[in-house]
Scaffold this active site. Structure first.
Site, PDB file in Angstrom:
ATOM      1  N   TYR A 258      60.297  34.905  99.314  1.00  0.00           N
ATOM      2  CA  TYR A 258      59.289  35.886  98.867  1.00  0.00           C
ATOM      3  C   TYR A 258      58.347  35.284  97.814  1.00  0.00           C
TER       4      TYR A 258
ATOM      5  N   LYS B 262      72.108  31.636  86.778  1.00  0.00           N
ATOM      6  CA  LYS B 262      70.792  31.355  86.183  1.00  0.00           C
ATOM      7  C   LYS B 262      70.956  30.887  84.731  1.00  0.00           C
TER       8      LYS B 262
ATOM      9  N   ASN C 274      66.410  26.172 103.647  1.00  0.00           N
ATOM     10  CA  ASN C 274      67.424  26.234 104.711  1.00  0.00           C
ATOM     11  C   ASN C 274      67.312  27.542 105.503  1.00  0.00           C
TER      12      ASN C 274
ATOM     13  N   ASN D  35      66.634  46.686  96.051  1.00  0.00           N
ATOM     14  CA  ASN D  35      65.662  46.896  94.975  1.00  0.00           C
ATOM     15  C   ASN D  35      64.746  48.091  95.258  1.00  0.00           C
TER      16      ASN D  35
ATOM     17  N   TYR E 199      75.662  36.197  89.629  1.00  0.00           N
ATOM     18  CA  TYR E 199      74.292  35.747  89.896  1.00  0.00           C
ATOM     19  C   TYR E 199      73.572  35.404  88.584  1.00  0.00           C
TER      20      TYR E 199
ATOM     21  N   LYS F 176      70.232  35.421  95.516  1.00  0.00           N
ATOM     22  CA  LYS F 176      69.783  36.327  94.447  1.00  0.00           C
ATOM     23  C   LYS F 176      70.352  37.744  94.486  1.00  0.00           C
TER      24      LYS F 176
ATOM     25  N   SER G  19      65.550  34.279  85.592  1.00  0.00           N
ATOM     26  CA  SER G  19      65.406  35.726  85.800  1.00  0.00           C
ATOM     27  C   SER G  19      65.662  36.460  84.494  1.00  0.00           C
ATOM     28  N   ALA G  20      65.017  37.613  84.359  1.00  0.00           N
ATOM     29  CA  ALA G  20      65.280  38.467  83.194  1.00  0.00           C
ATOM     30  C   ALA G  20      66.726  38.942  83.196  1.00  0.00           C
TER      31      ALA G  20
ATOM     32  N   ASN H 206      67.718  32.887 103.709  1.00  0.00           N
ATOM     33  CA  ASN H 206      67.247  34.243 103.378  1.00  0.00           C
ATOM     34  C   ASN H 206      65.746  34.390 103.654  1.00  0.00           C
TER      35      ASN H 206
ATOM     36  N   ARG I 284      61.456  49.767  84.214  1.00  0.00           N
ATOM     37  CA  ARG I 284      61.420  48.325  84.448  1.00  0.00           C
ATOM     38  C   ARG I 284      60.001  47.788  84.350  1.00  0.00           C
TER      39      ARG I 284
HETATM   40  P1  NAD Z   1      64.185  34.571  98.416  1.00  0.00           P
HETATM   41  O1  NAD Z   1      65.591  34.732  98.845  1.00  0.00           O
HETATM   42  O2  NAD Z   1      63.138  35.307  99.163  1.00  0.00           O
HETATM   43  O3  NAD Z   1      63.805  33.019  98.412  1.00  0.00           O
HETATM   44  C1  NAD Z   1      64.741  31.997  98.126  1.00  0.00           C
HETATM   45  C2  NAD Z   1      64.613  30.943  99.205  1.00  0.00           C
HETATM   46  O4  NAD Z   1      65.525  29.881  98.946  1.00  0.00           O
HETATM   47  C3  NAD Z   1      64.912  31.481 100.592  1.00  0.00           C
HETATM   48  O5  NAD Z   1      63.868  31.107 101.461  1.00  0.00           O
HETATM   49  C4  NAD Z   1      66.232  30.805 100.980  1.00  0.00           C
HETATM   50  O6  NAD Z   1      66.336  30.601 102.366  1.00  0.00           O
HETATM   51  C5  NAD Z   1      66.146  29.514 100.175  1.00  0.00           C
HETATM   52  N1  NAD Z   1      67.440  28.906  99.823  1.00  0.00           N
HETATM   53  C6  NAD Z   1      68.503  29.497  99.218  1.00  0.00           C
HETATM   54  N2  NAD Z   1      69.491  28.611  99.037  1.00  0.00           N
HETATM   55  C7  NAD Z   1      69.056  27.421  99.539  1.00  0.00           C
HETATM   56  C8  NAD Z   1      69.623  26.127  99.644  1.00  0.00           C
HETATM   57  N3  NAD Z   1      70.867  25.856  99.239  1.00  0.00           N
HETATM   58  N4  NAD Z   1      68.899  25.146 100.230  1.00  0.00           N
HETATM   59  C9  NAD Z   1      67.641  25.391 100.675  1.00  0.00           C
HETATM   60  N5  NAD Z   1      67.050  26.591 100.600  1.00  0.00           N
HETATM   61  C10 NAD Z   1      67.756  27.599 100.037  1.00  0.00           C
HETATM   62  O7  NAD Z   1      64.113  34.928  96.863  1.00  0.00           O
HETATM   63  P2  NAD Z   1      62.848  35.127  95.938  1.00  0.00           P
HETATM   64  O8  NAD Z   1      62.768  36.554  95.602  1.00  0.00           O
HETATM   65  O9  NAD Z   1      61.684  34.432  96.478  1.00  0.00           O
HETATM   66  O10 NAD Z   1      63.381  34.387  94.639  1.00  0.00           O
HETATM   67  C11 NAD Z   1      63.094  33.026  94.372  1.00  0.00           C
HETATM   68  C12 NAD Z   1      63.855  32.599  93.140  1.00  0.00           C
HETATM   69  O11 NAD Z   1      63.518  33.466  92.052  1.00  0.00           O
HETATM   70  C13 NAD Z   1      65.371  32.670  93.298  1.00  0.00           C
HETATM   71  O12 NAD Z   1      65.941  31.579  92.629  1.00  0.00           O
HETATM   72  C14 NAD Z   1      65.729  33.973  92.598  1.00  0.00           C
HETATM   73  O13 NAD Z   1      67.028  33.946  92.101  1.00  0.00           O
HETATM   74  C15 NAD Z   1      64.691  34.036  91.501  1.00  0.00           C
HETATM   75  N6  NAD Z   1      64.389  35.410  91.060  1.00  0.00           N
HETATM   76  C16 NAD Z   1      64.025  36.353  91.968  1.00  0.00           C
HETATM   77  C17 NAD Z   1      63.770  37.652  91.560  1.00  0.00           C
HETATM   78  C18 NAD Z   1      63.393  38.736  92.543  1.00  0.00           C
HETATM   79  O14 NAD Z   1      63.563  39.903  92.240  1.00  0.00           O
HETATM   80  N7  NAD Z   1      62.870  38.428  93.716  1.00  0.00           N
HETATM   81  C19 NAD Z   1      63.864  37.988  90.205  1.00  0.00           C
HETATM   82  C20 NAD Z   1      64.208  37.000  89.301  1.00  0.00           C
HETATM   83  C21 NAD Z   1      64.480  35.708  89.743  1.00  0.00           C
HETATM   84  C1  UD1 Z   2      67.797  44.086  90.016  1.00  0.00           C
HETATM   85  C2  UD1 Z   2      68.964  43.152  89.816  1.00  0.00           C
HETATM   86  C3  UD1 Z   2      68.534  42.006  88.904  1.00  0.00           C
HETATM   87  C4  UD1 Z   2      67.288  41.314  89.428  1.00  0.00           C
HETATM   88  C5  UD1 Z   2      66.194  42.372  89.564  1.00  0.00           C
HETATM   89  C6  UD1 Z   2      64.873  41.842  90.054  1.00  0.00           C
HETATM   90  C7  UD1 Z   2      70.943  44.593  89.986  1.00  0.00           C
HETATM   91  C8  UD1 Z   2      72.060  45.253  89.222  1.00  0.00           C
HETATM   92  N1  UD1 Z   2      70.074  43.897  89.241  1.00  0.00           N
HETATM   93  O1  UD1 Z   2      67.477  44.643  88.783  1.00  0.00           O
HETATM   94  O2  UD1 Z   2      69.562  41.060  88.792  1.00  0.00           O
HETATM   95  O3  UD1 Z   2      66.873  40.305  88.542  1.00  0.00           O
HETATM   96  O4  UD1 Z   2      66.658  43.380  90.473  1.00  0.00           O
HETATM   97  O5  UD1 Z   2      64.880  41.665  91.418  1.00  0.00           O
HETATM   98  O6  UD1 Z   2      70.870  44.640  91.197  1.00  0.00           O
HETATM   99  N2  UD1 Z   2      66.728  52.217  91.657  1.00  0.00           N
HETATM  100  C9  UD1 Z   2      66.944  53.456  92.208  1.00  0.00           C
HETATM  101  N3  UD1 Z   2      67.213  53.524  93.538  1.00  0.00           N
HETATM  102  C10 UD1 Z   2      67.257  52.425  94.351  1.00  0.00           C
HETATM  103  C11 UD1 Z   2      67.021  51.143  93.782  1.00  0.00           C
HETATM  104  C12 UD1 Z   2      66.767  51.079  92.414  1.00  0.00           C
HETATM  105  O7  UD1 Z   2      66.910  54.460  91.520  1.00  0.00           O
HETATM  106  O8  UD1 Z   2      67.514  52.557  95.558  1.00  0.00           O
HETATM  107  C13 UD1 Z   2      66.404  52.112  90.217  1.00  0.00           C
HETATM  108  C14 UD1 Z   2      67.401  51.299  89.416  1.00  0.00           C
HETATM  109  O9  UD1 Z   2      68.433  52.089  88.939  1.00  0.00           O
HETATM  110  C15 UD1 Z   2      66.474  50.739  88.316  1.00  0.00           C
HETATM  111  C16 UD1 Z   2      65.118  50.594  88.991  1.00  0.00           C
HETATM  112  O10 UD1 Z   2      65.159  51.453  90.121  1.00  0.00           O
HETATM  113  O11 UD1 Z   2      66.358  51.683  87.272  1.00  0.00           O
HETATM  114  C17 UD1 Z   2      64.829  49.171  89.462  1.00  0.00           C
HETATM  115  O12 UD1 Z   2      65.910  48.714  90.259  1.00  0.00           O
HETATM  116  P1  UD1 Z   2      65.863  47.290  91.018  1.00  0.00           P
HETATM  117  O13 UD1 Z   2      64.607  47.197  91.783  1.00  0.00           O
HETATM  118  O14 UD1 Z   2      67.133  47.150  91.764  1.00  0.00           O
HETATM  119  O15 UD1 Z   2      65.762  46.234  89.849  1.00  0.00           O
HETATM  120  P2  UD1 Z   2      66.718  45.977  88.571  1.00  0.00           P
HETATM  121  O16 UD1 Z   2      67.740  47.036  88.447  1.00  0.00           O
HETATM  122  O17 UD1 Z   2      65.842  45.766  87.406  1.00  0.00           O
END
Ligand code: NAD
Ligand code: UD1
Length: 361
Positions: free
Chosen positions: A11, A152, A32, A198, A148, A84, A124-125, A35, A230
């Site tokens: 993403y 980080k 790979n 999410n 998770y 993640k 990540s936060a 996801n 959030r």
């Molecule tokens: P995502 O899952 O969409 O992207 C991660 C990508 O990494 C995927 O394409 C997956 O196939 C690839 N991948 C995973 N393990 C691998 C491996 N061992 N070798 C090669 N490829 C691998 O996730 P995203 O939302 O794009 O997140 C990207 C990064 O940001 C992640 O490290 C995630 O933990 C971090 N992050 C995401 C969020 C969020 O809410 N999306 C929030 C905070 C941090």
């Molecule tokens: C989640 C992850 C966090 C990650 C972050 C960003 C958990 C416990 N934490 O956090 O590790 O870094 O996403 O991707 O999963 N909510 C609802 N109904 C739903 C989904 C969410 O009410 O179906 C509420 C939650 O209670 C929260 C807010 O919406 O108050 C946001 O939730 P979400 O999008 O899952 O993000 P985080 O909880 O911040």
């Protein structure tokens, strides 16, 4: 020289690849596809009208990772690849530690071997865990609450130790708040597997009719309307933050940790209302108990990123919802085959051939 993007098909990675290409960087992707789907990268290629190499390899595959470094020249790495899902990490902690922590160590070893010591890392936060201190600054005590989050936090510690041991490294650690939204074209966005965890992808699947109603996790928090608050950040703003961090690591030899958020918190009900406005659809919801592990309020103090990286989020909640909705409507099945066909019919402008390829060894 190219920028290596690990997890570039995901993403945030795919949106960052597009911004990099648009800025004139050469990129090479490793993924790979555990996801994600190759289709996301095809769309990056189409939107940018540029081609790039993609290696379908696992970061844990030391031999093939070495081959990527020995056959290409990189000036920096942006490291997104990681698992993640919080719940999954509780059930499969070893898989998470191996993939995220070992994967990062193997990547850094290859970087060191080939003299590529500029790194932007996705944190990540979630590393802040449960804190009552808002807005959250980078100085806030780290307290990850699940495997998770701890992967980080551990990676951050490893990178800090690495820098202390050799200050020819240059590293930016980016702590993202809640990434949402999609590219304005409506052909790239978030494609969660199965039922989303999410809030934003869940709401958009309710709006499009794939899910019946939203479950609001708790309406008795001490917040504006009782629901969780959030810091939602548009994925394109986030992608642009990576380019600023990249400029920083290329220009300096230091390690820096930066919050990437807007500094503005929104409640669940505020998000529902904004999405209803953007989509013209009603989002039915029911209230249930709080989700275990959730905090009431979480939003960033983003001033360090503004002062040190010259970066600031510019897209507001309305655009986040409009762009998510456009993506969801155009691609109700995400990047899967059916959606690809549909997308090709609806987007004739992108019919030209792409030289996108994936070397297998
Ligand atoms: P995502 O899952 O969409 O992207 C991660 C990508 O990494 C995927 O394409 C997956 O196939 C690839 N991948 C995973 N393990 C691998 C491996 N061992 N070798 C090669 N490829 C691998 O996730 P995203 O939302 O794009 O997140 C990207 C990064 O940001 C992640 O490290 C995630 O933990 C971090 N992050 C995401 C969020 C969020 O809410 N999306 C929030 C905070 C941090
Ligand atoms: C989640 C992850 C966090 C990650 C972050 C960003 C958990 C416990 N934490 O956090 O590790 O870094 O996403 O991707 O999963 N909510 C609802 N109904 C739903 C989904 C969410 O009410 O179906 C509420 C939650 O209670 C929260 C807010 O919406 O108050 C946001 O939730 P979400 O999008 O899952 O993000 P985080 O909880 O911040």
């Amino acid at each position: 020289m190219a920028i290596l993007v690990t997890g570039g098909a995901g993403y945030i990675g795919s949106h960052t690849c597009l911004e990099l290409l648009n800025k004139g960087y050469e990129i090479i992707v490793i993924d790979n596809f555990s996801n994600s789907k190759p289709e996301s990268l095809k769309r990056v290629s189409k939107l940018s009208n540029k081609n790039f190499k993609t290696y379908q390899i696992d970061l844990l595959d030391k031999k093939r990772l070495d081959e990527v470094f020995s056959t290409n020249q990189f000036e920096a790495v942006i490291h997104f690849a990681g698992l993640k899902a919080v719940g999954e990490s509780v059930n499969s902690p070893l898989r998470y530690y191996e993939n995220n922590v070992t994967g990062t160590i193997l990547l850094c070893e290859a970087m060191r071997k080939y003299g590529v010591q500029n790194l932007v890392f996705s944190s990540s936060a979630t590393v802040y865990g449960s804190t009552n201190e808002v807005p959250i600054s980078e100085e806030t005590q780290l307290n990850a609450m699940n495997p998770y989050g701890r992967t980080k936090q551990m990676c951050e510690e490893i990178l800090k130790d690495l820098y202390l041991s050799d200050q020819t490294w240059s590293i930016s650690i980016l702590r993202y708040f809640n990434p949402v939204g999609a590219h304005i074209s409506g052909i790239m966005g978030e494609d969660p597997i199965g039922i989303p965890n999410n809030l934003m992808p869940y709401i958009s699947q309710v709006a499009v009719g794939k899910l019946k109603h939203l479950t609001v996790f708790g309406n008795n928090y001490h917040t504006i309307d009782g629901t969780g608050v959030r810091d939602y950040i548009h994925v394109v703003d986030l992608a642009k933050g990576h380019l600023k961090a990249l400029e920083k690591v290329l220009a300096t030899k230091e390690i820096g940790v930066y919050n990437l958020g807007t500094g503005q918190g929104y409640s669940v009900f505020e998000m529902v209302e904004a999405f209803e406005k953007a989509s013209g659809e009603r989002i039915p919801y029911i209230i249930k108990d709080r989700r275990p592990g959730d905090v009431a309020i979480c939003y960033a103090n983003p001033s360090k990123a503004r002062n040190h990286l010259g970066w600031k989020a510019t897209r507001g909640i309305d655009q986040m919802c409009q762009d998510s909705w456009r993506w969801q409507q155009n691609n109700p099945n995400g990047y899967n085959e059916q959606a690809e066909k549909q997308n090709r019919r609806e987007q004739p402008v992108f019919n030209h051939a792409s030289d996108f390829f994936m070397p297998k060894t």
